[in-house]
Structures are given as C-alpha cells and as structure tokens.
Write a protein that holds these residues in place. Sequence first.
Motif, mmCIF file in Angstrom:
data_model
loop_
_atom_site.group_PDB
_atom_site.id
_atom_site.type_symbol
_atom_site.label_atom_id
_atom_site.label_comp_id
_atom_site.label_asym_id
_atom_site.label_seq_id
_atom_site.Cartn_x
_atom_site.Cartn_y
_atom_site.Cartn_z
ATOM 1 N N TYR A 226 -33.200 41.622 -3.854
ATOM 2 C CA TYR A 226 -32.226 42.416 -3.114
ATOM 3 C C TYR A 226 -32.754 43.839 -3.066
ATOM 4 O O TYR A 226 -33.067 44.441 -4.106
ATOM 5 C CB TYR A 226 -30.862 42.378 -3.805
ATOM 6 C CG TYR A 226 -29.743 43.013 -3.016
ATOM 7 C CD1 TYR A 226 -29.000 42.272 -2.107
ATOM 8 C CD2 TYR A 226 -29.424 44.352 -3.188
ATOM 9 C CE1 TYR A 226 -27.957 42.851 -1.393
ATOM 10 C CE2 TYR A 226 -28.389 44.944 -2.477
ATOM 11 C CZ TYR A 226 -27.657 44.183 -1.574
ATOM 12 O OH TYR A 226 -26.627 44.762 -0.866
ATOM 13 N N ASP B 142 -31.155 37.361 -2.057
ATOM 14 C CA ASP B 142 -31.696 36.428 -1.064
ATOM 15 C C ASP B 142 -32.222 35.149 -1.725
ATOM 16 O O ASP B 142 -32.193 35.002 -2.950
ATOM 17 C CB ASP B 142 -32.769 37.100 -0.197
ATOM 18 C CG ASP B 142 -34.042 37.435 -0.965
ATOM 19 O OD1 ASP B 142 -34.270 36.890 -2.059
ATOM 20 O OD2 ASP B 142 -34.835 38.253 -0.464
ATOM 21 N N GLU C 7 -35.429 47.750 -6.099
ATOM 22 C CA GLU C 7 -35.393 46.304 -5.899
ATOM 23 C C GLU C 7 -34.701 45.652 -7.093
ATOM 24 O O GLU C 7 -35.024 45.950 -8.243
ATOM 25 C CB GLU C 7 -36.810 45.759 -5.760
ATOM 26 C CG GLU C 7 -36.875 44.244 -5.590
ATOM 27 C CD GLU C 7 -38.305 43.727 -5.674
ATOM 28 O OE1 GLU C 7 -38.886 43.424 -4.625
ATOM 29 O OE2 GLU C 7 -38.832 43.652 -6.809
ATOM 30 N N THR D 292 -38.023 49.001 5.463
ATOM 31 C CA THR D 292 -37.894 47.824 6.319
ATOM 32 C C THR D 292 -37.402 46.624 5.513
ATOM 33 O O THR D 292 -37.904 46.349 4.430
ATOM 34 C CB THR D 292 -39.253 47.488 6.959
ATOM 35 O OG1 THR D 292 -39.721 48.623 7.674
ATOM 36 C CG2 THR D 292 -39.129 46.307 7.907
ATOM 37 N N GLY D 293 -36.417 45.926 6.041
ATOM 38 C CA GLY D 293 -35.891 44.743 5.375
ATOM 39 C C GLY D 293 -34.912 45.018 4.261
ATOM 40 O O GLY D 293 -34.586 44.113 3.488
ATOM 41 N N ALA D 294 -34.421 46.267 4.152
ATOM 42 C CA ALA D 294 -33.483 46.602 3.071
ATOM 43 C C ALA D 294 -32.137 45.919 3.306
ATOM 44 O O ALA D 294 -31.662 45.803 4.433
ATOM 45 C CB ALA D 294 -33.293 48.108 2.985
ATOM 46 N N ASP D 295 -31.517 45.453 2.222
ATOM 47 C CA ASP D 295 -30.195 44.850 2.299
ATOM 48 C C ASP D 295 -29.095 45.906 2.332
ATOM 49 O O ASP D 295 -28.018 45.671 2.876
ATOM 50 C CB ASP D 295 -29.986 43.913 1.105
ATOM 51 C CG ASP D 295 -31.007 42.782 1.091
ATOM 52 O OD1 ASP D 295 -30.862 41.852 1.905
ATOM 53 O OD2 ASP D 295 -31.952 42.840 0.287
ATOM 54 N N THR E 118 -28.813 50.495 2.493
ATOM 55 C CA THR E 118 -29.570 51.746 2.607
ATOM 56 C C THR E 118 -28.956 52.814 1.714
ATOM 57 O O THR E 118 -27.774 52.760 1.367
ATOM 58 C CB THR E 118 -29.588 52.241 4.060
ATOM 59 O OG1 THR E 118 -28.231 52.462 4.488
ATOM 60 C CG2 THR E 118 -30.261 51.227 4.969
ATOM 61 N N HIS F 71 -39.909 42.893 -2.166
ATOM 62 C CA HIS F 71 -39.606 41.518 -1.748
ATOM 63 C C HIS F 71 -40.663 40.513 -2.193
ATOM 64 O O HIS F 71 -40.821 39.459 -1.567
ATOM 65 C CB HIS F 71 -39.436 41.436 -0.230
ATOM 66 C CG HIS F 71 -38.057 41.795 0.231
ATOM 67 N ND1 HIS F 71 -36.926 41.122 -0.175
ATOM 68 C CD2 HIS F 71 -37.620 42.787 1.051
ATOM 69 C CE1 HIS F 71 -35.862 41.668 0.381
ATOM 70 N NE2 HIS F 71 -36.247 42.686 1.128
ATOM 71 N N SER F 72 -41.409 40.814 -3.251
ATOM 72 C CA SER F 72 -42.384 39.846 -3.772
ATOM 73 C C SER F 72 -42.562 40.067 -5.269
ATOM 74 O O SER F 72 -42.066 41.041 -5.839
ATOM 75 C CB SER F 72 -43.728 39.968 -3.044
ATOM 76 O OG SER F 72 -44.271 41.268 -3.196
#
Length: 545
Positions: free
Chosen positions: A271, A266, A231, A277-280, A282, A376-377
């Motif tokens: 990022y 984002d 991340e 799941t939700g990866a920008d 791979t 993502h957090s």
Amino acid sequence: IPGGTDSPPHLPPWGNTDFLINELNTDTPGAAEDGEYIELWHPSGRRVSLQGIWILLFSAHNNKPYREISLSGHFTTSKGYFLLGSDRLVPAPSLRLPPNTIQNGPDAVALYRSPFGPPSAGQRGIPTKGLLDAVVYRQRGSDQEAQELSKALTPGQLPLLEDPEVLPGDEALSRCRGLYPYDLSAFSVAPPTPLRENSCPRPPPAPEGVVISEVASSHWTNHSQQRAFVELHGPPMMNLRGLVLSVFDQERTGTVIALPLTGYIDRDGFYMIGNVTGADQTFPEGSTVPVRGAVVLCYDLFSVCRAGTALTNSSLRDVLVFSENRQLLSSLSTSRGRQVMPALRSVEDGPVSLSRCSCCEVRSSSSWTSSSPTPHSTNLCPSSAFSSQIDLCLGPLSSDWYGQSGDCSGLIHRKRVAEVADYLEQRCHCGISALYLQGANFSCVSGWLRVWGNIQALSDHQKALIIQTSHMNPSSAETDVCSSPTTGRYTGAASALGLQIGLIVAVLLLLGLGAALFTYFYRRRRPLDYYTMELSEHAEGLSDL
C-alpha cells in the motif's frame, strides 16, 4: 496572541493551518431548537484572535447566504475553541444566536477569512475567495437538493446527514478523522461536546500484520527524480480503516502529516502513500517526508494519533525514527531501539530509501537498512551473494558509546550486535547495520574491537566500500592488541582478567615449589653435626619414658 497560554500536550501547534469547523449541531430534539451551535477550533490549541473571520449560513433553496456573521473582536478559548449558538446552550456560547437561526438543511456552513468586509460583497454567486472550511449537510430524502453548494464549497463530496437514528437523544456532526478543510469524510455523528474534545466513535478492530515497509524522502539524494513516499506491507486485501499515518519533522513542533488511511492492501501485499505514480493515497498538498523526523503507523482516535505523544503499545503499531532529536525520540518512547539514519554512500547513484527487511521484528531499529527505493516490490536487503571476508581492528571511539566510555567490552558482554554495527558504521559510513553481521565474530581486548568473518552487503558497490574499510592499515598499537584474538564468538575484558589471575596463581605456585626444593637439597648437602644428633637421641629417649 493576547492572553495566550502554552499549547496543551495533546494538541500540538499545527504550522500555518487556519481555523476549522470542529462541530456542528443543526437539529436538536423538540420544537424549541434552542441547543443548536457551531463550534470552531484553531489547531494551535491556543487563545487566538478571530479578527477578519466570517461565518456564512447558506440555504440550498437559493444558494445564497441567509445570515453573515462577523467574528471580529472575539477570541478563542485557551484551548483554541470558539462557540456560537442558541441562548440556552450550556456551556454559554461566546456569540449568542436567536433560536432556530441554524436551519436543519439541506444547507451549508462556510468559514472565511475576509478582513475587508463580508465575503459576499465582492463576489457573485457562492463566494470561494478566502474560504477556510465548509460543511454541507442535509436531512433524509434531500440528497440532491444541495448540488450547487456541494460543487462550490465541498467539490466531489456528498452532503452530510445528521442522522437522528444513530444515537439516542441529541447528536452533532463532529470532526473525528482529519484536519484538512472541506473534507466531509472527517466528520462523524457523535454526542454533542461543545467547548470540549470531540467524543468520536472508536475505530474498528485494528488491522493486524500491517507494518511500515519502506520510507523515502526527496531530500535524501541529489537525484532530481526522487519522490517522497511511505510504503506499507501487510496481508493482501486487508482493510486499513482505523489506521492513521503520522509524519513528524524534527525542525517543526508537532505533526506535519496526519492521514487517516482508506482502502485496502493490494493483492501483492503493498500500500503506497505519497505523490508518486501508482499511489493508493497522496500526501496533502505541500506536505512531504522531511530530511529528519519520524513516520508512525497509529491505531487510535485521530486526535490521539495526530498528537503523537504518550502513545500506548496498542496504539503505536509501527514507527521509524530517522532523527537525532532526543525530544522526538522520547515522545515515541514505546518504540524499541534507536533511530535509523539514511546512509547516502551505501547506494552508488540515484535515490536512497530506508527499507525494512522481512527477517526482523516490528518497531526495531535493527530491522532497517539504507537501499535503493523499491516501491510496490520486495525490498533490497543484505545478501550473502555480496558477502566478503573482513578482519577489522577498531580502536576506542573518542566519544562515549552508550555509556561504555569508548570501551567495546560492554557491547560484547551483552552481545548487542546492533551497537557493534553502529560502532562499525561510525568508521565505515557505508550503511552497515545489524543485518549485515549475521555471520561475523567479535572480540574485545583492552578497549579494541575486532570483527572478523563474513559480512553481507546490498551490492558490489557497498561490498567494495566494506572491503576498503577492512583494508585500512592498522597502527602498531592495533596490531599488538588484535594479533592473537581469543577463539570463540564473543570474548571480552572478563576473559582477559581471568587469564591474568591464572598467570599470577601459576607464578606463585612455581615460587613455592622452588622454595621447597631449595630447602630439601640444602639440608642433604649439609648433614647435622654429632652434638645435634646426640641431643635428638636424648630427647627421643625421654619421650619413650
């Protein structure tokens, strides 16, 4: 590998990756067209046999190969290059082609491994069995004329344009941004460089403020649902073009992932890269974050970032090393601090990640801690909400501690809190880092380290582990040394030596004072006799004269 040489330092061995199309010049200035060529490259950067390798030149007019070329019996150069091209090409190609052999497009060049004959022999249509790499290219105004070739060889991608207006003079399609086959986004229009490192355009200005925020490996837990990811964190909607994410494995020489980043941070500042799941973006198929290795955020030419050696301060934007491998650490020598190892015990159950806490500087091992993953957090960081009072007395370690021979006094003198945290972690194994010791005090006497005060934690579980360590029964030797710590935040061996010198001076003064008092009282108790007095008076009379 016949006649093989050691891999040059800027080109690491690349695992099982096969031959790639590295450069393609299909249209040279003038009518002669005698400077066209195809350059192949093997990512090992060594002399390698081309036995069983074929090149097929396809025409988009009938989607059939107009020439099939076997490369069996040939070898790459000592740097992994192989050149086939026109007679008058300089440097001379290893395999010469008649002028005008390579058509201007829309067409395609495809590379195959086919040890039992031409790839088209046993396949109908456009052969895909044994395909190693392919480039579909076009001229202006021919965008729609190579659809079948694109669909079979480079699905989902538009043909490349060797645009004659980009550069003055001759130009080529050069691989600049990736080593993944059939990836046309890896190519740029650039000056021709046959048998040499590609002359790629410089990346755009570096995106500022983008750092590695969290790293997780599927190997850091027994939890079956854990997925590897990296991340990034940065300014919302920041364009990441020009950045390359590289992943190294200490068990394998060289990079295991080199991924040019695309897209934007984002709106929340995150990022994600990985198969989650939700990866920008791979990871390439079959690639992941290893058990021990490093993750590097690089800004430079792709060839520089993928090698990972001799990176400068400007190209090395951020790094996280989770390996004891000294060679890997030295290759990322511009990083500050040391490695950061995941502490599985710090999390009660489930997966573990390495998380950056926002309070800390970039490229510093003191910025990281083990925690539960938070993709993502906001990352989980040590908090005063889980703080506890500790009073630890730790004896010298059996092994040398960063050159201090097991003695903690050097750590205290330089106030190297990160090393004190490492010293503690050797005893606790519960994920303690410098982040946890912001409210703690240290003292060192005779090689024994005392830590007391507030120590933070991530959770009640980790707090309990720290309290458990602080309640370990000290030995009698520890009790004697640590029973009366010197007040103050940092004390050490120098203060103890000063106290000893002061005591010696005081004893000497007391002895001198005692001797003077003894002499005084002794003379008062025993006055001088008459004869001595008479001599003294006689001497005084002579002095008066």
